[in-house]
Design a protein around this motif. Structure first.
Motif, PDB file in Angstrom:
ATOM      1  N   GLN A  14     -12.732  -9.884   6.099  1.00 36.60           N
ATOM      2  CA  GLN A  14     -13.431  -9.953   4.559  1.00 36.60           C
ATOM      3  C   GLN A  14     -12.672 -11.027   3.977  1.00 36.60           C
ATOM      4  O   GLN A  14     -11.580 -11.299   3.923  1.00 36.60           O
ATOM      5  CB  GLN A  14     -13.101  -8.676   3.932  1.00 36.60           C
ATOM      6  CG  GLN A  14     -13.684  -7.309   4.459  1.00 36.60           C
ATOM      7  CD  GLN A  14     -13.220  -6.271   3.648  1.00 36.60           C
ATOM      8  OE1 GLN A  14     -12.556  -6.141   2.734  1.00 36.60           O
ATOM      9  NE2 GLN A  14     -13.692  -5.014   4.288  1.00 36.60           N
ATOM     10  N   ASP A  15     -13.660 -11.913   3.171  1.00 38.35           N
ATOM     11  CA  ASP A  15     -13.081 -12.872   2.522  1.00 38.35           C
ATOM     12  C   ASP A  15     -12.972 -12.310   0.937  1.00 38.35           C
ATOM     13  O   ASP A  15     -13.025 -11.132   0.619  1.00 38.35           O
ATOM     14  CB  ASP A  15     -14.194 -14.129   2.300  1.00 38.35           C
ATOM     15  CG  ASP A  15     -15.601 -13.605   1.782  1.00 38.35           C
ATOM     16  OD1 ASP A  15     -15.739 -12.735   1.102  1.00 38.35           O
ATOM     17  OD2 ASP A  15     -16.712 -14.394   2.418  1.00 38.35           O
ATOM     18  N   ASP A  16     -12.658 -13.364   0.125  1.00 37.80           N
ATOM     19  CA  ASP A  16     -12.192 -12.927  -1.323  1.00 37.80           C
ATOM     20  C   ASP A  16     -13.647 -12.472  -1.932  1.00 37.80           C
ATOM     21  O   ASP A  16     -13.572 -11.452  -2.903  1.00 37.80           O
ATOM     22  CB  ASP A  16     -11.616 -14.074  -2.219  1.00 37.80           C
ATOM     23  CG  ASP A  16     -10.371 -14.428  -1.548  1.00 37.80           C
ATOM     24  OD1 ASP A  16      -9.830 -13.491  -0.889  1.00 37.80           O
ATOM     25  OD2 ASP A  16      -9.891 -15.489  -1.638  1.00 37.80           O
ATOM     26  N   GLY A  17     -14.658 -12.812  -1.629  1.00 36.46           N
ATOM     27  CA  GLY A  17     -15.983 -12.446  -2.121  1.00 36.46           C
ATOM     28  C   GLY A  17     -16.324 -11.048  -1.543  1.00 36.46           C
ATOM     29  O   GLY A  17     -16.772 -10.214  -2.559  1.00 36.46           O
ATOM     30  N   LEU A  22     -16.834  -5.224  -3.186  1.00 35.20           N
ATOM     31  CA  LEU A  22     -16.519  -3.797  -2.907  1.00 35.20           C
ATOM     32  C   LEU A  22     -15.678  -3.107  -4.065  1.00 35.20           C
ATOM     33  O   LEU A  22     -15.738  -2.026  -4.312  1.00 35.20           O
ATOM     34  CB  LEU A  22     -15.596  -3.711  -1.658  1.00 35.20           C
ATOM     35  CG  LEU A  22     -16.329  -4.220  -0.169  1.00 35.20           C
ATOM     36  CD1 LEU A  22     -15.292  -4.059   0.935  1.00 35.20           C
ATOM     37  CD2 LEU A  22     -17.293  -3.280  -0.144  1.00 35.20           C
ATOM     38  N   ALA A  23     -14.748  -3.955  -4.839  1.00 40.38           N
ATOM     39  CA  ALA A  23     -13.946  -3.596  -5.936  1.00 40.38           C
ATOM     40  C   ALA A  23     -15.119  -2.807  -7.026  1.00 40.38           C
ATOM     41  O   ALA A  23     -14.838  -1.980  -7.926  1.00 40.38           O
ATOM     42  CB  ALA A  23     -13.199  -4.353  -6.348  1.00 40.38           C
ATOM     43  N   ALA A  24     -16.174  -3.552  -6.975  1.00 44.06           N
ATOM     44  CA  ALA A  24     -17.045  -3.457  -8.242  1.00 44.06           C
ATOM     45  C   ALA A  24     -18.233  -2.368  -7.733  1.00 44.06           C
ATOM     46  O   ALA A  24     -19.041  -1.953  -8.286  1.00 44.06           O
ATOM     47  CB  ALA A  24     -17.830  -4.632  -8.939  1.00 44.06           C
ATOM     48  N   TYR A  25     -18.355  -2.212  -6.650  1.00 48.75           N
ATOM     49  CA  TYR A  25     -19.406  -1.455  -5.707  1.00 48.75           C
ATOM     50  C   TYR A  25     -19.161   0.201  -6.280  1.00 48.75           C
ATOM     51  O   TYR A  25     -18.173   0.738  -6.125  1.00 48.75           O
ATOM     52  CB  TYR A  25     -19.404  -1.423  -4.326  1.00 48.75           C
ATOM     53  CG  TYR A  25     -20.515  -0.768  -3.387  1.00 48.75           C
ATOM     54  CD1 TYR A  25     -21.726  -1.263  -3.435  1.00 48.75           C
ATOM     55  CD2 TYR A  25     -20.339   0.456  -3.018  1.00 48.75           C
ATOM     56  CE1 TYR A  25     -22.772  -1.053  -2.906  1.00 48.75           C
ATOM     57  CE2 TYR A  25     -21.485   1.030  -2.216  1.00 48.75           C
ATOM     58  CZ  TYR A  25     -22.707   0.350  -2.170  1.00 48.75           C
ATOM     59  OH  TYR A  25     -23.716   0.896  -1.535  1.00 48.75           O
ATOM     60  N   ASP A  26     -20.662   0.683  -6.632  1.00 46.70           N
ATOM     61  CA  ASP A  26     -20.424   2.096  -6.896  1.00 46.70           C
ATOM     62  C   ASP A  26     -21.766   2.738  -6.191  1.00 46.70           C
ATOM     63  O   ASP A  26     -22.842   2.753  -6.484  1.00 46.70           O
ATOM     64  CB  ASP A  26     -21.041   2.140  -8.506  1.00 46.70           C
ATOM     65  CG  ASP A  26     -20.783   3.658  -8.936  1.00 46.70           C
ATOM     66  OD1 ASP A  26     -20.339   4.495  -8.243  1.00 46.70           O
ATOM     67  OD2 ASP A  26     -21.057   3.927 -10.245  1.00 46.70           O
ATOM     68  N   PRO A  27     -21.181   3.658  -5.163  1.00 51.20           N
ATOM     69  CA  PRO A  27     -22.271   4.250  -4.386  1.00 51.20           C
ATOM     70  C   PRO A  27     -23.090   5.141  -4.942  1.00 51.20           C
ATOM     71  O   PRO A  27     -24.037   5.781  -4.587  1.00 51.20           O
ATOM     72  CB  PRO A  27     -21.406   4.781  -3.229  1.00 51.20           C
ATOM     73  CG  PRO A  27     -19.738   4.914  -3.852  1.00 51.20           C
ATOM     74  CD  PRO A  27     -19.713   3.793  -4.833  1.00 51.20           C
ATOM     75  N   ARG A  28     -22.707   5.664  -6.145  1.00 47.67           N
ATOM     76  CA  ARG A  28     -23.552   6.593  -7.140  1.00 47.67           C
ATOM     77  C   ARG A  28     -24.540   6.261  -7.512  1.00 47.67           C
ATOM     78  O   ARG A  28     -25.454   6.773  -8.226  1.00 47.67           O
ATOM     79  CB  ARG A  28     -22.556   7.172  -8.147  1.00 47.67           C
ATOM     80  CG  ARG A  28     -21.322   7.873  -7.674  1.00 47.67           C
ATOM     81  CD  ARG A  28     -20.270   8.358  -8.872  1.00 47.67           C
ATOM     82  NE  ARG A  28     -19.778   7.177  -9.442  1.00 47.67           N
ATOM     83  CZ  ARG A  28     -19.012   7.272 -10.465  1.00 47.67           C
ATOM     84  NH1 ARG A  28     -18.594   8.230 -10.953  1.00 47.67           N
ATOM     85  NH2 ARG A  28     -18.501   5.999 -10.818  1.00 47.67           N
ATOM     86  N   GLU A  29     -24.802   4.782  -7.359  1.00 49.11           N
ATOM     87  CA  GLU A  29     -26.118   4.408  -7.958  1.00 49.11           C
ATOM     88  C   GLU A  29     -27.306   4.394  -6.845  1.00 49.11           C
ATOM     89  O   GLU A  29     -28.349   4.513  -7.009  1.00 49.11           O
ATOM     90  CB  GLU A  29     -25.997   2.753  -8.012  1.00 49.11           C
ATOM     91  CG  GLU A  29     -25.060   2.115  -9.042  1.00 49.11           C
ATOM     92  CD  GLU A  29     -25.059   0.786  -9.098  1.00 49.11           C
ATOM     93  OE1 GLU A  29     -25.656   0.023  -8.235  1.00 49.11           O
ATOM     94  OE2 GLU A  29     -24.139   0.100 -10.030  1.00 49.11           O
TER      95      GLU A  29
END
Length: 330
Positions: A14-17, A22-29
């Protein structure tokens, strides 16, 4: 197994992007969806093809017969591991015994309305092995039984099954000891049992006194399991035409007569003994002689039958076609 520098085991770094995404990803969407496994487990009992069914002890479809299965433990097990776990719970097989079971993916089923609780996709498996033990109800199953395939009514979905008008049904009048299992104490908590139904303690059987449906009652299969069963039987009937998997129903050493019995039970039709014997021995790698003979002779006397074991062939060439298909290709 090697893992990348993030330790996710995916094999791609994984790169920094990716990390920021992933840090901002919300599976509840996204809409919630669950994954289950269901097993079409087949074996031969007293020379007849049987399938393992369980009676649901919890809702939905409480009291209906169903395939053994349950929710996949997301993030903790693979689909194959979930199927093996569910099969072990319903049969009591340990890890060593599971090694002799042929287990393969049958298909996935995801019609939007197949489960009344929520969107659920199930991955069905086909399993078969010789001499599988007595059934036992695991998870939220109130009971379990090895049921003759000939007793199934799948609404005309499969060859060789009983056919009547109305919904898919299975008769429980053939669920007699020793095939029928005594109920086990239900397991508590989510993720257990048939398609993850809640565990419900079941009182002693007094259905006759209360006027509820008795053991002679025809009851529908839960969910879309009639379709899955039909697909599993079709897969088994087709696969033994071109693979040596029929030998998986037998002990390590067997006679050609016993092998013919497997084909007759799965195909649901008698086979000419001489023709079958000749065809089996003409397929390279299908079976190989052990050099030994059966302990006893045939029912009509005569020499003792030779014993064989499975060969090293992966595919049968030429294939052993069902009698009806053999006629159609001539």
């Amino acid at each position: 197994m090697t893992t990348d520098r993030q330790g996710n085991g995916s094999g791609a770094a994984q790169d920094d992007g990716d990390s920021a995404f992933l840090a901002a990803y919300d599976p509840r969407e996204f809409p919630a969806i669950a994954v289950t496994v269901d097993i079409v487990a087949l074996t031969l009992r007293a020379g007849a093809l049987h399938i393992l069914l369980v009676e649901r002890g919890g809702r939905p479809f409480q009291g209906a017969w169903a395939l053994p299965g349950g929710f996949v433990r997301a993030g903790r097990e693979s689909l194959d591991a979930a199927a093996a776990r569910e099969l072990a719970e319903e049969t009591g097989l340990d890890a060593t015994q599971l090694e002799r079971v042929h287990l393969e993916q049958l298909g996935s089923y995801g019609d939007p309305g197949r489960d009344p609780r929520m969107p659920v996709v199930t991955v069905a498996y086909l399993a078969f092995a010789p001499d599988l033990p007595e059934a036992r109800g695991g998870g939220d199953a109130s009971s379990a039984a090895w049921v003759p395939v000939s007793a199934l009514d799948l609404g005309g979905r499969c060859e060789g099954c009983a056919e009547t008008q109305g919904p898919e049904r299975v008769t429980s009048q053939t669920f007699t000891e020793p095939d029928a299992a005594r109920p086990r104490p239900p397991e508590q908590g989510p993720g257990h049992g048939i398609d993850g139904g809640g565990s419900v303690p079941r009182p002693a059987d007094d259905t006759a006194a209360k006027g509820k449906p008795g053991p002679q009652t025809l009851r529908p299969l839960a969910f879309d399991h009639a379709r899955i069963v039909a697909d599993g039987l079709d897969r088994a009937r087709a696969k033994i035409e071109y693979t040596p998997l029929a030998t998986a129903f037998l002990a390590e050493e067997f006679t050609i007569v016993e092998l013919r019995g497997v084909y007759e039970s799965i195909w649901g039709s008698p086979l000419h003994a001489g023709n079958f014997h000749r065809k089996v021995l003409s397929v390279p790698g299908f079976v190989e002689s052990t050099g030994a003979t059966a302990a006893r002779g045939g029912a009509r006397g005569g020499p003792r039958a030779r014993l064989y074991r499975a060969g090293d062939a992966r595919l049968l060439h030429p294939a052993l076609l069902r009698p009806d298909r053999e006629e159609s290709v001539r």
